[in-house]
Design a protein around this motif. Structure first.
Motif, PDB file in Angstrom:
ATOM      1  N   UNK A 186      52.458 -17.919  17.338  1.00  0.00           N
ATOM      2  CA  UNK A 186      53.074 -18.763  15.793  1.00  0.00           C
ATOM      3  C   UNK A 186      54.604 -18.620  15.917  1.00  0.00           C
ATOM      4  N   UNK A 187      55.179 -17.471  16.364  1.00  0.00           N
ATOM      5  CA  UNK A 187      56.741 -17.412  15.795  1.00  0.00           C
ATOM      6  C   UNK A 187      57.416 -16.583  17.033  1.00  0.00           C
ATOM      7  N   UNK A 188      58.589 -16.595  17.309  1.00  0.00           N
ATOM      8  CA  UNK A 188      59.611 -15.715  18.140  1.00  0.00           C
ATOM      9  C   UNK A 188      60.679 -15.285  17.072  1.00  0.00           C
ATOM     10  N   UNK A 189      60.453 -13.733  17.248  1.00  0.00           N
ATOM     11  CA  UNK A 189      61.612 -13.042  16.373  1.00  0.00           C
ATOM     12  C   UNK A 189      61.725 -13.576  14.796  1.00  0.00           C
ATOM     13  N   UNK A 190      60.456 -13.961  14.581  1.00  0.00           N
ATOM     14  CA  UNK A 190      60.609 -14.471  13.106  1.00  0.00           C
ATOM     15  C   UNK A 190      60.647 -15.856  12.860  1.00  0.00           C
ATOM     16  N   UNK A 191      60.921 -16.484  13.954  1.00  0.00           N
ATOM     17  CA  UNK A 191      61.506 -18.110  13.767  1.00  0.00           C
ATOM     18  C   UNK A 191      60.149 -18.926  14.263  1.00  0.00           C
ATOM     19  N   UNK A 192      59.541 -19.305  13.383  1.00  0.00           N
ATOM     20  CA  UNK A 192      58.415 -20.287  13.653  1.00  0.00           C
ATOM     21  C   UNK A 192      58.643 -21.449  14.520  1.00  0.00           C
ATOM     22  N   UNK A 193      57.602 -21.551  15.365  1.00  0.00           N
ATOM     23  CA  UNK A 193      57.619 -22.683  16.338  1.00  0.00           C
ATOM     24  C   UNK A 193      57.148 -24.000  15.961  1.00  0.00           C
ATOM     25  N   UNK A 194      57.669 -25.028  16.280  1.00  0.00           N
ATOM     26  CA  UNK A 194      57.370 -26.343  15.758  1.00  0.00           C
ATOM     27  C   UNK A 194      55.899 -26.740  16.442  1.00  0.00           C
ATOM     28  N   UNK A 195      55.262 -27.658  15.516  1.00  0.00           N
ATOM     29  CA  UNK A 195      54.060 -28.058  16.075  1.00  0.00           C
ATOM     30  C   UNK A 195      54.402 -29.795  16.422  1.00  0.00           C
ATOM     31  N   UNK A 196      54.000 -30.082  17.691  1.00  0.00           N
ATOM     32  CA  UNK A 196      54.568 -31.409  18.269  1.00  0.00           C
ATOM     33  C   UNK A 196      53.330 -31.958  19.082  1.00  0.00           C
ATOM     34  N   UNK A 197      53.412 -32.985  19.371  1.00  0.00           N
ATOM     35  CA  UNK A 197      52.277 -33.817  20.047  1.00  0.00           C
ATOM     36  C   UNK A 197      52.693 -33.853  21.413  1.00  0.00           C
ATOM     37  N   UNK A 198      51.428 -33.584  22.298  1.00  0.00           N
ATOM     38  CA  UNK A 198      51.801 -33.421  23.852  1.00  0.00           C
ATOM     39  C   UNK A 198      51.304 -34.679  24.475  1.00  0.00           C
ATOM     40  N   UNK A 199      51.626 -35.029  25.540  1.00  0.00           N
ATOM     41  CA  UNK A 199      51.494 -36.045  26.297  1.00  0.00           C
ATOM     42  C   UNK A 199      50.944 -35.741  27.754  1.00  0.00           C
ATOM     43  N   UNK A 200      49.756 -36.550  27.993  1.00  0.00           N
ATOM     44  CA  UNK A 200      49.224 -36.126  29.442  1.00  0.00           C
ATOM     45  C   UNK A 200      48.928 -37.750  29.770  1.00  0.00           C
ATOM     46  N   UNK A 201      49.193 -37.754  31.153  1.00  0.00           N
ATOM     47  CA  UNK A 201      48.893 -39.195  31.977  1.00  0.00           C
ATOM     48  C   UNK A 201      48.228 -38.578  33.198  1.00  0.00           C
ATOM     49  N   UNK A 202      47.080 -38.917  33.442  1.00  0.00           N
ATOM     50  CA  UNK A 202      46.288 -38.581  34.666  1.00  0.00           C
ATOM     51  C   UNK A 202      45.648 -39.605  35.365  1.00  0.00           C
ATOM     52  N   UNK A 203      45.931 -39.680  36.656  1.00  0.00           N
ATOM     53  CA  UNK A 203      45.244 -40.628  37.547  1.00  0.00           C
ATOM     54  C   UNK A 203      44.951 -40.235  38.693  1.00  0.00           C
ATOM     55  N   UNK A 204      43.678 -40.948  39.091  1.00  0.00           N
ATOM     56  CA  UNK A 204      43.022 -40.646  40.495  1.00  0.00           C
ATOM     57  C   UNK A 204      42.887 -38.893  40.892  1.00  0.00           C
ATOM     58  N   UNK A 205      42.469 -38.283  39.662  1.00  0.00           N
ATOM     59  CA  UNK A 205      42.393 -36.865  39.816  1.00  0.00           C
ATOM     60  C   UNK A 205      41.010 -36.397  39.378  1.00  0.00           C
ATOM     61  N   UNK A 206      40.905 -35.055  39.550  1.00  0.00           N
ATOM     62  CA  UNK A 206      39.547 -34.569  39.385  1.00  0.00           C
ATOM     63  C   UNK A 206      39.543 -33.294  38.432  1.00  0.00           C
ATOM     64  N   UNK A 207      38.918 -33.398  37.507  1.00  0.00           N
ATOM     65  CA  UNK A 207      38.872 -31.999  36.558  1.00  0.00           C
ATOM     66  C   UNK A 207      37.269 -31.702  36.518  1.00  0.00           C
ATOM     67  N   UNK A 208      37.070 -30.536  37.053  1.00  0.00           N
ATOM     68  CA  UNK A 208      35.854 -29.661  37.574  1.00  0.00           C
ATOM     69  C   UNK A 208      35.684 -28.331  37.412  1.00  0.00           C
ATOM     70  N   UNK A 209      34.632 -27.915  37.219  1.00  0.00           N
ATOM     71  CA  UNK A 209      34.562 -26.365  37.295  1.00  0.00           C
ATOM     72  C   UNK A 209      33.085 -25.934  37.050  1.00  0.00           C
ATOM     73  N   UNK A 210      32.879 -24.664  36.730  1.00  0.00           N
ATOM     74  CA  UNK A 210      31.671 -24.075  36.329  1.00  0.00           C
ATOM     75  C   UNK A 210      31.640 -23.425  34.858  1.00  0.00           C
ATOM     76  N   UNK A 211      32.397 -23.984  34.031  1.00  0.00           N
ATOM     77  CA  UNK A 211      32.298 -23.455  32.674  1.00  0.00           C
ATOM     78  C   UNK A 211      30.630 -23.525  32.034  1.00  0.00           C
ATOM     79  N   UNK A 212      30.694 -22.468  31.301  1.00  0.00           N
ATOM     80  CA  UNK A 212      29.127 -22.162  30.880  1.00  0.00           C
ATOM     81  C   UNK A 212      28.633 -23.736  29.939  1.00  0.00           C
ATOM     82  N   UNK A 213      29.658 -24.097  29.131  1.00  0.00           N
ATOM     83  CA  UNK A 213      28.959 -25.106  28.506  1.00  0.00           C
ATOM     84  C   UNK A 213      29.241 -26.695  29.033  1.00  0.00           C
TER      85      UNK A 213
END
Length: 503
Positions: free
Chosen positions: A368-395
């Motif tokens: 949440x903060x570093x040395x008492x200084x709050x961190x900003x909440x900002x919108x991330x960006x993701x571009x994914x092409x021709x990729x695989x997202x896989x695994x063995x998570x329980x759900x």
């Protein structure tokens, strides 16, 4: 009667002195045929960097005789180039004398070695000696074999001028290394970098890994020209253990970083972009033909979960990159990090229980903060092409967009294979569009050739299986004509880091 009590006392004293009353296992035999047995016939130290002490190797010594034995001497002869240290019954040294082992009992001997920097090159060399046990005039030996290697040692180094790390000897990092602002560290093809527990390579300037290597054709996964980052524990049991060292950290102002033909394994954080207050110039990293494997902060004391690729207000582009077997996240993009993944494979299989998705986007930092200084909440960006997202998570949920409705327009995933139930629709965050393949069934066709849940041979192999649903389903991308192993992309190309071999 007045004589009865003194008589009983006399008989009791005599009974105590009878030899048959001492436990047999405490009686020391002097029989010359009494021999010891050992848990190992050879104590082997895998490649040890010179001047650096090894871990302690355990040797159990068994006395199978019904009576105790007195080992008059246990010794390990030091020789030019190596110093040994024994720990027996809490006493350290190169020799122990008159050590008793009760009948049908055992003794634990701990052995450590320190190798002197004698040869000048970086090739491993062999040193051998005998651990001797002398019992009732008999000598027994256990071989002790050590493989040593010279290295360049970097202890709290701050690199203040443009520097190249050569590949003639390994590089060992202690207490982290910092690449200063405005400075470029170039790591040559084939260089090996081994980091001690908790150590990072912190880049405030620029890092170029393998910038000039240009293979003329396909390469093998263990190509000797790869740059390798891993922990400094060389024993076999640590070969694939995550969380052994820190990782690569890119700080505010670190731009123009390029990692090519590079393997990063067994760290707590793989590639870590650190700019929590979204200052300029933002850290920037490009990954090309990179593998990240076995990344985790579990049991490391970190206040947040680990990721192979963790970005706080940084910019990352990756192509032909494999991320596999992370105990936590594979990709963790927070605040307004910008991440682009092309022809990437995330095969996040774990041997324990993993509660985190493989890919997480969040507008909030993991603290949440570093040395008492709050961190900003900002919108991330993701571009994914021709990729695989896989695994063995329980759900079976490998994607997560925290408060994703607020930045749905920043998420663009196309022609990718995704394991997701939550986003199996065409809504603002749904991925049942743009040519994505969702949740293909495993069996009788399989996505990958060899996985922990379906092993083939001794090694895992996340190349595509013969009838993989990712075969021939990608869309050609400008400027990317080869795969992770430098094999030509076919037409139509395959999804993921690997182009499937022709039958």
């Amino acid at each position: 009667m007045r004589f009865l009590l003194p008589l009983l006392l006399l008989l009791s004293a005599a009974t105590v002195l009878l030899p048959g009353c001492e436990p047999k296992e405490d009686l020391v035999t002097t029989d010359s045929s009494a021999r010891l047995e050992f848990s190992l016939d050879t104590v082997k130290f895998d490649t040890v960097f010179v001047t650096v002490g090894t871990v302690s190797k355990r040797l159990w010594v068994y006395n199978r005789n019904p009576r105790a034995v007195r080992v008059s001497e246990i010794s390990l002869q030091n020789q030019p180039g190596i110093t040994y240290n024994l720990l027996i019954n809490g006493d350290a040294g190169s020799v122990a004398r008159d050590v008793e082992i009760r009948g049908k009992d055992s003794l634990l001997v701990l052995v450590r070695a320190t190798i002197d920097p004698t040869p000048s090159d970086g090739k491993p060399f062999l040193l051998a000696s005998d651990l001797r046990f002398r019992t009732n005039g008999n000598d027994q030996q256990v071989k002790v074999v050590s493989y040593g290697q010279n290295a360049y040692f970097h202890d709290r180094d701050e690199i203040k001028a443009n520097t190249t790390w050569k590949a003639d000897k390994p590089h060992v990092i202690y207490n982290s290394v910092v690449v200063g602002p405005g400075v470029t560290l170039t790591i040559a093809a084939g260089a090996r970098i081994y980091s001690h527990a908790g150590s990072f390579l912190v880049v405030k300037g620029r890092l170029l890994c393998n910038p000039t290597y240009q293979p003329t054709g396909p390469i093998k996964p263990n190509d000797p020209n790869l740059v390798r980052f891993e922990g400094d524990r060389r024993e076999t049991e640590y070969a694939e253990r995550p969380g052994q060292w820190g990782g690569l950290e890119f700080d505010l102002g670190s731009q123009g970083n390029v990692l090519r033909y590079t393997l990063i394994k067994n760290s707590t954080l793989g590639v870590y972009l650190y700019n929590p207050f979204n200052e300029q110039p933002r850290p920037q990293v490009q990954l090309e033909k990179v593998e990240l494997r076995n990344i985790s902060t579990l049991n490391s004391g970190y206040p947040f979960d680990g990721a192979a690729l963790l970005s706080l207000c940084g910019d990352v582009t990756a192509n032909n990159t494999l991320i596999s077997n992370c105990e936590q996240y594979a990709v963790y993009a927070v605040q307004n990090s910008q991440v682009q993944l092309d022809y990437c494979t995330i095969a996040n299989y774990t041997f324990g229980t993993r509660n985190q998705p493989s890919v997480l986007l969040s507008p909030e930092a993991p603290f949440k903060a570093i040395s008492g200084r709050p961190l900003p909440a900002l919108a991330p960006r993701l571009t994914m092409r021709n990729s695989i997202v896989w695994g063995n998570s329980r759900n079976l949920e490998e994607l997560a967009f925290m408060n994703g409705e607020q930045y749905a327009g920043n998420i663009n995933i196309s022609t990718s294979v995704l394991l997701t139930k939550k986003y199996n629709n065409t809504g603002p965050l749904g991925q049942a569009k743009n040519g994505n393949i969702l949740n293909p069934q495993e069996g009788p066709t399989y996505l990958f050739y060899s996985t922990p849940s379906r092993p083939r041979g001794k090694t895992l192999d996340y190349q595509l299986d013969t009838l993989s649903p990712a075969s021939n389903k990608a869309v050609a991308l400008p400027g990317i004509s080869t795969d992770l192993l430098n094999r030509p992309r076919l037409s139509p190309p395959d999804i993921g880091a690997y182009e499937r071999k022709n039958p």
